[in-house]
Scaffold this motif. Structure first.
Motif, PDB file in Angstrom:
ATOM      1  N   LEU A   1       0.825  -1.198   0.000  1.00  0.00           N
ATOM      2  CA  LEU A   1       0.000   0.000   0.000  1.00  0.00           C
ATOM      3  C   LEU A   1       0.861   1.251   0.000  1.00  0.00           C
ATOM      4  CD1 LEU A   1      -2.699  -1.031   2.587  1.00  0.00           C
ATOM      5  CD2 LEU A   1      -2.687  -1.299   0.118  1.00  0.00           C
ATOM      6  N   ASP A   2       1.864   1.230   0.855  1.00  0.00           N
ATOM      7  CA  ASP A   2       2.614   2.460   1.036  1.00  0.00           C
ATOM      8  C   ASP A   2       4.119   2.229   0.979  1.00  0.00           C
ATOM      9  OD1 ASP A   2       2.681   0.947   3.269  1.00  0.00           O
ATOM     10  OD2 ASP A   2       1.949   2.465   4.641  1.00  0.00           O
ATOM     11  N   GLY A   3       4.498   1.041   0.549  1.00  0.00           N
ATOM     12  CA  GLY A   3       5.920   0.782   0.408  1.00  0.00           C
ATOM     13  C   GLY A   3       6.669   0.723   1.719  1.00  0.00           C
ATOM     14  N   SER A   4       5.944   0.637   2.826  1.00  0.00           N
ATOM     15  CA  SER A   4       6.605   0.557   4.125  1.00  0.00           C
ATOM     16  C   SER A   4       7.043  -0.883   4.381  1.00  0.00           C
ATOM     17  CB  SER A   4       5.647   1.039   5.202  1.00  0.00           C
ATOM     18  OG  SER A   4       4.428   0.350   5.075  1.00  0.00           O
ATOM     19  N   PRO A   5       7.885  -1.065   5.407  1.00  0.00           N
ATOM     20  CA  PRO A   5       8.391  -2.410   5.681  1.00  0.00           C
ATOM     21  C   PRO A   5       7.273  -3.355   6.085  1.00  0.00           C
ATOM     22  CG  PRO A   5       9.636  -0.750   6.903  1.00  0.00           C
ATOM     23  CD  PRO A   5       8.469  -0.064   6.313  1.00  0.00           C
ATOM     24  N   ARG A   6       7.548  -4.634   5.987  1.00  0.00           N
ATOM     25  CA  ARG A   6       6.583  -5.652   6.411  1.00  0.00           C
ATOM     26  C   ARG A   6       6.177  -5.409   7.854  1.00  0.00           C
ATOM     27  NH1 ARG A   6       4.718  -7.581   1.783  1.00  0.00           N
ATOM     28  NH2 ARG A   6       6.305  -8.553   0.475  1.00  0.00           N
ATOM     29  N   SER A   7       4.884  -5.413   8.106  1.00  0.00           N
ATOM     30  CA  SER A   7       4.413  -5.088   9.442  1.00  0.00           C
ATOM     31  C   SER A   7       4.329  -6.323  10.325  1.00  0.00           C
ATOM     32  CB  SER A   7       3.053  -4.410   9.368  1.00  0.00           C
ATOM     33  OG  SER A   7       2.122  -5.247   8.721  1.00  0.00           O
ATOM     34  N   ALA A   8       4.542  -7.494   9.759  1.00  0.00           N
ATOM     35  CA  ALA A   8       4.525  -8.727  10.545  1.00  0.00           C
ATOM     36  C   ALA A   8       5.349  -9.774   9.803  1.00  0.00           C
ATOM     37  CB  ALA A   8       3.093  -9.217  10.751  1.00  0.00           C
TER      38      ALA A   8
END
Lengths: 236, 236
Positions: free
Chosen positions: B97-104
């Motif tokens: 969605l936002d190119g952020s790191p894996r959240s889990a």
DNA sequence: TCGGGAATGTGACGCAGACCACACCTTCTC
DNA sequence: GAGAAGGTGTGGTCTGCGTCACATTCCCGA
């Protein structure tokens, strides 16, 4: 009647608030102007319900000013406050995604000025401005992350930790620059519902923070005195 | 090396699983075929990590077969299992969605067959098939609702209630028709991490359900004997 | 300005569930 | 097929926090 109609259309003031919001900034000045014309602005007093969990949802809302809480109610009447929203925040996105009923209620904590944008108009805007859809997805991602954190907090932090973390978040989002969290209308019961605890327990946790000089409380104003210690207490 | 390369491209078998998934069905047979060609399928053994929380994320994953858990880890090493995923489920959406790191992190609980679709290719597909973007949003909405429920459960249900509810969900999603939940590789520690509790407490709660004839346990197989009572216990 | 209802501060009590500790039993591995 | 490693069943202890109960203070509205 709970709310005054937004007529006559206060297009300019609405547009100027929308322009502050990242989600809408991608639309450009003209897009924002036409967006402001496409919806309706309303004012609400304290303690009013903007919509109920379970209602059909056909609009996206933008909080132009004020303070509202997002309340999720279980079948047994227990309430958890999922979030506090302030100026520039949006709500009601969920029901737009899949046309399902509102998944939570919105209750004003302070007088609020709210802009409602019909789903159809939002979809049009998204088609004209693909950047808006991107921003929307980004926002949802943020929401998922927040909820994940909240679940982890409930599982792993004790009440004091959750309270410390909450106060930091409130100060960051709604407080003044000097760590003063002055939220008229936000009661200890609300704090309790935000962290999934009982009201007396929140009171005691507050007292405990006061006695250790991490915060001070005067009436309904809370001042963060030792941010570092609070962060530590909140597991950060 | 943890995983075997997916080469040669097993396009047909991949496509036939994708065709079962609502998210991709909107693409039509041709779209599904070309999607299958656009990504890579891999196999993993039990207990392997498909990706780590914090990794950069550039792909959407589809679980073609097997069982994986979604694990969120706090800074202090505490783990909560956010979800169990089975055949046809997707994961890794967030980072897209936002190119952020894996959240889990994603950890295989049983051997898994996984299809990875690069972000760029997915975005292309969404542009060609607007229906896919709609489905994607619908899926995110579902995810938000699930997380909201999970937070409410942690706040309001006791351990026994959360366990009862979890067993019903597992039976519904991964179990056999007759209420048998046989999930090799799923330990009591996993159950504990799913409901935010300690492992011994889960064990005792299971025994309690057994003694009241709501479930039976043989080895790692759990059979739901009294679904109505379990639903009641889980607050439904 | 006053009155009443809500919000706040505290005390007492009980218990769910965390933590520690350990014995038994399964299930992989070599 | 034997040993090691990990999963499971139980006990004991301790404490955080929910619940009930009440006094005090605050604040809003008439």
């Amino acid at each position: 009647m709970n709310a005054r109609s937004g007529l006559p259309p206060e297009v300019e003031p609405v547009a100027s608030v929308l322009a502050e919001i990242p989600l809408f900034r991608v639309l450009g000045a003209d897009g924002i102007r036409s967006t402001a014309r496409a919806g309706v602005a309303r004012r609400y007093r304290s303690g009013q319900i903007i919509f109920h969990q379970g209602d059909p949802g056909e609009s996206l809302f933008v909080l132009l000013d004020g303070l509202v809480k997002v309340v999720f109610t279980t079948e047994h009447g227990d309430e958890i406050v999922l979030n506090m929203l302030g100026r520039g925040d949006t709500f009601g996105e969920m029901a737009l995604l899949d046309g399902s009923p509102r998944s939570a209620s919105i209750v004003t904590v302070r007088p609020a000025w709210v802009f409602a944008l019909p789903r159809a108009r939002l979809l049009e805007l998204m088609r004209e401005h693909p950047g808006l859809a991107d921003e929307f997805l980004r926002m949802l991602g943020h929401m998922v992350r927040r909820l994940t954190d909240q679940a982890a907090d409930l599982a792993f932090l004790d009440l004091g930790g959750r309270l410390a973390k909450l106060l930091l978040q409130l100060a960051d989002k709604h407080g003044q620059a000097d760590g003063v969290v002055d939220l008229p209308g936000l009661t200890q019961s609300d704090l309790a519902a935000l962290i999934g605890a009982s009201r007396p327990a929140v009171n005691r946790a507050l007292q405990s923070l006061v006695s250790r000089n991490l915060i001070s409380v005067q009436g309904r104003t809370i001042t963060l005195l030792d941010v570092a210690a609070l962060r530590k207490r909140g597991g950060l």
